[in-house]
Design a protein around this motif. Structure first.
Motif, mmCIF file in Angstrom:
data_model
loop_
_atom_site.group_PDB
_atom_site.id
_atom_site.type_symbol
_atom_site.label_atom_id
_atom_site.label_comp_id
_atom_site.label_asym_id
_atom_site.label_seq_id
_atom_site.Cartn_x
_atom_site.Cartn_y
_atom_site.Cartn_z
ATOM 1 N N PRO A 1 -0.973 -11.940 -8.516
ATOM 2 C CA PRO A 1 -1.449 -10.562 -8.362
ATOM 3 C C PRO A 1 -2.699 -10.531 -7.471
ATOM 4 C CG PRO A 1 -1.039 -11.058 -10.671
ATOM 5 C CD PRO A 1 -0.962 -12.359 -9.913
ATOM 6 N N GLY A 2 -2.700 -9.604 -6.540
ATOM 7 C CA GLY A 2 -3.847 -9.468 -5.646
ATOM 8 C C GLY A 2 -3.753 -10.292 -4.375
ATOM 9 N N LEU A 3 -2.679 -11.067 -4.205
ATOM 10 C CA LEU A 3 -2.483 -11.808 -2.951
ATOM 11 C C LEU A 3 -1.946 -10.836 -1.910
ATOM 12 C CD1 LEU A 3 -2.204 -14.345 -1.161
ATOM 13 C CD2 LEU A 3 0.082 -14.666 -2.171
ATOM 14 N N VAL A 4 -2.649 -10.720 -0.793
ATOM 15 C CA VAL A 4 -2.245 -9.793 0.266
ATOM 16 C C VAL A 4 -2.364 -10.504 1.616
ATOM 17 C CG1 VAL A 4 -2.653 -7.551 1.358
ATOM 18 C CG2 VAL A 4 -3.063 -7.828 -1.098
ATOM 19 N N THR B 1 0.819 -1.213 0.000
ATOM 20 C CA THR B 1 0.000 0.000 0.000
ATOM 21 C C THR B 1 0.851 1.261 0.000
ATOM 22 O OG1 THR B 1 -0.210 -0.291 2.378
ATOM 23 C CG2 THR B 1 -2.090 -0.980 1.021
ATOM 24 N N GLY B 2 2.138 1.131 0.207
ATOM 25 C CA GLY B 2 3.056 2.255 0.071
ATOM 26 C C GLY B 2 2.736 3.470 0.920
ATOM 27 N N ARG C 1 -3.580 -2.202 -9.787
ATOM 28 C CA ARG C 1 -2.958 -1.747 -8.533
ATOM 29 C C ARG C 1 -3.913 -0.908 -7.688
ATOM 30 N NH1 ARG C 1 2.285 -2.697 -8.237
ATOM 31 N NH2 ARG C 1 2.747 -1.035 -6.760
ATOM 32 N N SER C 2 -4.600 0.036 -8.279
ATOM 33 C CA SER C 2 -5.467 0.925 -7.501
ATOM 34 C C SER C 2 -6.597 0.161 -6.822
ATOM 35 C CB SER C 2 -6.047 2.023 -8.383
ATOM 36 O OG SER C 2 -5.018 2.868 -8.832
ATOM 37 N N ALA C 3 -7.237 -0.730 -7.564
ATOM 38 C CA ALA C 3 -8.347 -1.499 -6.998
ATOM 39 C C ALA C 3 -7.862 -2.413 -5.881
ATOM 40 C CB ALA C 3 -9.039 -2.316 -8.088
ATOM 41 N N ILE C 4 -6.717 -3.029 -6.064
ATOM 42 C CA ILE C 4 -6.178 -3.925 -5.031
ATOM 43 C C ILE C 4 -5.793 -3.131 -3.793
ATOM 44 C CG2 ILE C 4 -4.232 -5.449 -4.459
ATOM 45 C CD1 ILE C 4 -4.402 -6.366 -7.465
ATOM 46 N N ARG C 5 -5.160 -1.989 -3.978
ATOM 47 C CA ARG C 5 -4.791 -1.160 -2.830
ATOM 48 C C ARG C 5 -6.029 -0.676 -2.073
ATOM 49 N NH1 ARG C 5 0.178 2.722 -4.692
ATOM 50 N NH2 ARG C 5 1.796 1.296 -4.014
ATOM 51 N N LEU C 6 -7.060 -0.300 -2.788
ATOM 52 C CA LEU C 6 -8.288 0.155 -2.136
ATOM 53 C C LEU C 6 -8.919 -0.971 -1.318
ATOM 54 C CD1 LEU C 6 -10.160 2.603 -1.812
ATOM 55 C CD2 LEU C 6 -11.418 1.771 -3.794
ATOM 56 N N GLU C 7 -8.985 -2.167 -1.886
ATOM 57 C CA GLU C 7 -9.540 -3.305 -1.144
ATOM 58 C C GLU C 7 -8.657 -3.674 0.041
ATOM 59 O OE1 GLU C 7 -12.576 -4.544 -1.386
ATOM 60 O OE2 GLU C 7 -12.837 -2.971 -2.883
ATOM 61 N N THR C 8 -7.357 -3.513 -0.121
ATOM 62 C CA THR C 8 -6.430 -3.777 0.978
ATOM 63 C C THR C 8 -6.685 -2.809 2.128
ATOM 64 O OG1 THR C 8 -4.768 -4.666 -0.534
ATOM 65 C CG2 THR C 8 -3.983 -3.883 1.610
ATOM 66 N N VAL C 9 -6.851 -1.544 1.809
ATOM 67 C CA VAL C 9 -7.143 -0.547 2.837
ATOM 68 C C VAL C 9 -8.478 -0.862 3.512
ATOM 69 C CG1 VAL C 9 -7.741 1.888 3.198
ATOM 70 C CG2 VAL C 9 -5.708 1.275 1.874
ATOM 71 N N GLU D 1 -5.620 -13.460 5.022
ATOM 72 C CA GLU D 1 -5.079 -13.566 3.673
ATOM 73 C C GLU D 1 -6.207 -13.236 2.710
ATOM 74 O OE1 GLU D 1 -3.959 -17.308 0.911
ATOM 75 O OE2 GLU D 1 -2.768 -17.129 2.756
ATOM 76 N N ALA D 2 -5.907 -12.429 1.712
ATOM 77 C CA ALA D 2 -6.919 -12.060 0.722
ATOM 78 C C ALA D 2 -6.385 -12.336 -0.677
ATOM 79 C CB ALA D 2 -7.285 -10.579 0.859
ATOM 80 N N HIS D 3 -7.305 -12.700 -1.542
ATOM 81 C CA HIS D 3 -7.001 -12.932 -2.963
ATOM 82 C C HIS D 3 -7.907 -11.992 -3.755
ATOM 83 C CE1 HIS D 3 -4.727 -16.610 -1.982
ATOM 84 N NE2 HIS D 3 -5.582 -16.677 -0.980
ATOM 85 N N PHE D 4 -7.422 -10.787 -4.025
ATOM 86 C CA PHE D 4 -8.221 -9.765 -4.685
ATOM 87 C C PHE D 4 -8.245 -9.917 -6.201
ATOM 88 C CE2 PHE D 4 -6.967 -7.395 -0.719
ATOM 89 C CZ PHE D 4 -8.221 -7.462 -0.124
ATOM 90 N N GLY D 5 -7.395 -10.765 -6.742
ATOM 91 C CA GLY D 5 -7.373 -10.980 -8.182
ATOM 92 C C GLY D 5 -6.560 -9.928 -8.911
ATOM 93 N N ASN D 6 -6.417 -10.124 -10.190
ATOM 94 C CA ASN D 6 -5.626 -9.230 -11.032
ATOM 95 C C ASN D 6 -6.522 -8.098 -11.539
ATOM 96 O OD1 ASN D 6 -3.571 -8.141 -12.486
ATOM 97 N ND2 ASN D 6 -3.439 -9.790 -13.991
ATOM 98 N N ARG D 7 -6.879 -7.167 -10.636
ATOM 99 C CA ARG D 7 -7.825 -6.091 -10.952
ATOM 100 C C ARG D 7 -7.155 -4.743 -11.130
ATOM 101 N NH1 ARG D 7 -12.488 -6.905 -6.576
ATOM 102 N NH2 ARG D 7 -11.169 -5.391 -5.564
#
Length: 167
Positions: free
Chosen positions: A121-124, A37-38, A147-155, A139-145
């Protein structure tokens, strides 16, 4: 002046404000240890006026060396499990607790986009640690959606885990 938190989807904005409000009410300090998430999570947690005393610090540890240098993550652990693993997320959270005055730390490490050929991609991986308690891992598998979408779901998941730790 427009705030970053005001540009979030409504449910996430409310969740960020609720976590900060609860931390303030309980006089608890928060910190983050972020990789994929930087620093985005820290930016959101410092964007709400009147709650600055609830956020203690952030560790942005994007590289393996930063995880080792700043958080004390064992390089052998990274070599054995990979930087994107539950074990490393846990070590990041514990290291951040030891190196801060925070009561609750949320650590996150993952692949926000395409990495190596063997990487998903999307493994967090998430770890939320509160002083005196065992860290909670997810553990989450957000998929290859993207960077922005994965970071948002991570947050989104990180804020949810912090909210749970406040109880």
């Amino acid at each position: 002046m427009e705030l970053l938190v005001d540009r979030l989807p409504g449910d996430l904005e409310r969740a960020v404000r609720a976590v900060l409000s609860q931390a303030c009410e309980r006089d608890l300090r928060l910190a983050t240890a972020e990789s994929c998430t930087g620093g985005l999570l820290a930016a959101l947690l410092t964007d709400v006026e009147g709650c600055s005393h609830a956020f203690e610090r952030a560790f942005v540890t994007y590289s393996e060396e930063a995880k080792t240098d700043m958080l004390g993550v064992d390089p052998g652990l990274i070599a054995e499990t990979g930087a994107v693993s539950a074990a490393v997320a846990r070590a990041m959270a514990i290291g951040a607790l030891e190196r801060s005055r925070a009561d609750i730390v949320l650590a996150v490490t993952g692949f926000a986009g395409a990495a190596g050929p063997e990487d998903e991609p999307g493994l967090v991986h998430f770890a939320c640690a509160r002083r005196g308690r065992e860290p909670v891992l997810r553990e989450a598998h957000f998929g290859n959606r993207g960077r922005s979408a994965i970071r948002l779901e991570t947050v989104r998941m990180a804020i949810s885990m912090m909210r749970d730790a406040l109880d």
